[in-house]
Each structure stands twice: as C-alpha cells, then as structure tokens.
Design an enzyme around this catalytic site. Structure first.
Site, mmCIF file in Angstrom:
data_model
loop_
_atom_site.group_PDB
_atom_site.id
_atom_site.type_symbol
_atom_site.label_atom_id
_atom_site.label_comp_id
_atom_site.label_asym_id
_atom_site.label_seq_id
_atom_site.Cartn_x
_atom_site.Cartn_y
_atom_site.Cartn_z
ATOM 1 N N HIS A 230 1.804 1.302 0.982
ATOM 2 C CA HIS A 230 1.730 -0.108 1.361
ATOM 3 C C HIS A 230 2.532 -0.342 2.638
ATOM 4 O O HIS A 230 3.667 0.126 2.781
ATOM 5 C CB HIS A 230 2.264 -0.985 0.233
ATOM 6 N N ASP A 383 3.049 -9.445 -1.735
ATOM 7 C CA ASP A 383 1.797 -9.101 -1.067
ATOM 8 C C ASP A 383 0.947 -8.175 -1.926
ATOM 9 O O ASP A 383 -0.282 -8.323 -1.988
ATOM 10 C CB ASP A 383 2.091 -8.444 0.280
#
Length: 423
Positions: A230, A383
């Site tokens: 990520h 997120d």
C-alpha cells in the site's frame, strides 16, 4: 521418559523469540533514550490502567450514534503487565494454527509455567508490559475519525481490537460487535504481509467462534487480509528510514547498510506454500524504490530458534558478518511490524543494538522507529478500509487460494466462511 523430554525440548524451541534466554548486561540498559523513555512511559501507563477481570471490558469509544460499520483490528497482542505474561504464553502454546505440539493440552501449561519468569524479565526490561494495545487504540481512533469523513454512507465507524493471546481476545471483540448490532464487519489484519501463522490464525478464530456458538453472524463480514505494498504504508517506512539516516554522521551516511528485519519462519512452513516471504520482499522492494535505492540493503530474518532450517540469513548473524567485512554502520528496519512490541523493543533494541553491537565492534547502529502513532499511518489504515468498502470485495484473490501443501483443514473452512458472505 527420553521421548517425552525430547518432545518438551522441541516444544521449547517452537515459540520463537518469546522462548529465548538471552543474557543481557544491565550496564547497557539505555541505548536510544529518546525511544526508550516514550515506550517506557506508555507501558507504565498501561500497567496502571490494566484490568484484571476474568473477561475483557467493552471497548469504550465516544459514540453519538449507533455504529454501522465495525473494523476489527487483528493482531497477536502482548501482555500489558507482568502478571499477564503466563496467560499470554499459555494461549500462544495452545494455538494449533501457530504450532502443533505432541500432547499439546498438557505440554502448553507446562511450558507456559516454566517460561513465565524469563519472559517476565524481558518485559520488565522494556517497561513492564507491551505497548501494542496503546498503539493499536491510537491508530484505530485516527482511522475511524478519517473514515467517518471519507465514507459517510457507512458511518459511524467503530474500531474493535481483537488479540489472539491477550484481552481483548478476538472472540470477545466479536461478541461486542454482535451486541452493537453492526450492519457490516471488516476483519482487518494488522500484519501487512500475510502468513498462515499470524493473519491466518486470527481469521480462523473468527470462523471457529461462529462454528462453536452454532449461529450465523448477524452482520456482513469481509476481510482485509494483506496490504504489503500500500502506497501510504510504503511512504511511512521510507519517511522513518530517512529520518533515522539523518542521525548517522554525515561522512558515513551513504555507506549505512539498511537491514530490513522480519520475523523468520521455519522452512517447513515456507515449503508448504506460505506467501509470507514473497510479500515481505515486495514491501522491501517498494520501500527501496521510494528511497531511490539510496543505500545498500538486505532483507534479513529474526527470531530463529532450534536446529531446524528457517528463513535466512538471520539478523544477528548478518550484523556479525557485516562487521567482519568492515561494514560497521547499520540501520535496522522492522519491516513486518507496524507497532512496537517485544521483538522491536527487546530483540532489536537490546539484544542486537546494545549487546551484539558492542561485541562486534559496530561503529553506529540505529533502529528505524515503528509506525506507532504516525498520523500518516492512521491515514493509511483509513484509506485501506475505505478502498475495501468501495471495492465491494469480500477478501483478496490470494485468500481464496490455499497453500499447495496445506495441512490445516480449518483454513479451508475459514476461506469458505469469508467467500460465502453476502454484502
């Protein structure tokens, strides 16, 4: 009797760093005071406020409205106080997803009782307990605050902590989530890289809970089961590395060797097809890309015990080998851990950065700070959850694939549990 002794010895070797008997000189207690003091204060605060009830108290968070979406933050946890160490070890040794021992129900209590005093001493050296619950709570608070802004349709969001071996246990967290009447539940592993012995064990605990109580979930489950590359996670690691490199003498900075250290696995587990080594490597590669390969680096593995083959090279052996070859400026980066706990605060900070470094004649050795309370890391968590909600996926494609040589039938049942959910 000889066979039983051999089995006990094998069991004692099976628990990684938690079973080690390091001889640490008390004269090297403080090596990185800026980190030690903050962690010790956090651990002390935990010690003062820890509850000693039989079950965990509900996870209290300020809520104006009934929560709609719950995020279960999964991790192994760590004892908050010295008095919690025995039960932590007992649950760990009873976990058949983590290790399979002969006559496990009898061996586990024996080993836990035998090892408790030594492990308590390790926790005493890092302030009296693990700070992992403090950091997980802080990360969860930041995450849900951002999520309520990012995804108002699924708000209010509430985080829950589900530890495998200490309170609040995963099963206790699920019970609280069910009582809260959530519409949706997201099992969010706090291990960026998937392993059957870590994330797999936590997901199995969720399946086993519903199987044992004999009822279906009232909420819709999905899982974030891995997130090794990520972009915000990578940015956090890169930022912390750059910050720590600045502490090296300017004339030495470019020659500092970055050692990315992750918990090792037995090769017997790796050879069954556990994806952990590849996912850790992917994280390292992305971090170095972000750093534009500013320094030489290696991926090394810590916490090996016993004579059987494990992933290597080992972190301690790598430090020794580098020093023998004249590379005496080293930066340790815990790449598979996002919050401080025993393996960063004791193994990396004391065993390696203090005792071993002195023995080897290291010139400068530092450890990159864990992600802990970094606001960017909370943003990364938010997120990840937001993207997961928007994707409408139950789990990653990888979770649907069993290890080619898997020997644990519960894993298949767990995969079926998550892939059969209806969002």
């Amino acid at each position: 009797m000889r066979s039983l002794g051999a089995n006990m010895a094998a069991a004692l070797r099976a628990a990684g760093v938690l079973l080690r008997d390091p001889l640490v000189s008390s004269s090297w207690r403080v090596y990185q005071p800026w980190r030690w003091k903050s962690v010790a204060a956090a651990a002390a605060a935990t010690t003062e406020t820890a509850q000693h009830a039989q079950g965990a108290k509900p996870q209290v968070q300020p809520q104006k409205r009934k929560p709609k979406t719950g995020i279960l933050m999964l991790n192994m946890g760590g004892p908050e106080t010295l008095g919690d160490v025995h039960d932590f070890l007992l649950r760990l040794f009873l976990d058949r997803d983590l290790m399979t021992l002969p006559i496990q129900n009898k061996l586990a209590p024996f080993i836990a009782k035998r090892r408790t005093p030594k492990i308590q001493e390790q926790y005493r050296r890092i302030g009296g307990g693990s700070p992992i619950k403090i950091w997980t709570s802080k990360q969860g608070e930041g995450m849900v605050k951002l999520l309520d802004e990012l995804s108002p349709n699924t708000a209010p969001h509430k985080y829950y902590i589900g530890f495998r071996y200490v309170h609040p246990l995963t099963e206790e967290a699920i019970e609280e989530m069910e009582r809260d009447g959530l519409e949706r539940a997201i099992a969010f592993t706090q291990y960026p890289q998937y392993s059957c012995s870590t994330t797999g064990s936590s997901l199995n605990a969720i399946y086993r809970y519903y199987n044992q109580v004999g009822r279906k979930p009232t909420m819709k489950w999905s899982t974030i089961d891995r997130w090794p590359t990520h972009h915000l996670l990578i940015q956090c690691f890169a930022d912390h590395i750059l910050k720590e490199l600045d502490h090296f003498p300017l004339e030495k900075r470019s020659e500092v060797v970055i050692l990315f250290s992750a918990h090792s696995l037995p090769m017997s587990v790796v050879n069954r097809g556990d994806p952990y080594p590849q996912e850790v490597s992917a994280t390292v590669q992305k971090v170095m890309e972000r750093l534009e390969y500013c320094n030489p680096y290696r991926l090394v593995w810590q916490s090996k015990v016993g004579p059987m083959p494990w992933l290597g090279p080992q972190t301690d052996e790598s430090i020794k080998g580098l020093c023998e070859r004249g590379r005496k400026n080293i930066l340790l980066v815990p790449i598979a851990f996002t919050s401080d706990h025993i393996e960063t605060l004791y193994e990396l900070d004391i065993e390696y950065s203090q005792v071993l470094a002195k023995e080897c004649g290291v010139e400068n050795i530092r450890r990159a700070e864990s992600l802990n309370g970094n606001p960017l890391f909370s943003k990364a968590l938010a997120d990840l959850v937001h993207s997961h909600i928007q994707s409408n996926e139950l789990c990653s494609k990888q979770l649907t694939l069993s290890c080619p040589l898997c020997v644990n039938p519960v894993c298949r049942e767990t995969k079926s549990f998550f892939t059969s959910q209806q969002l």
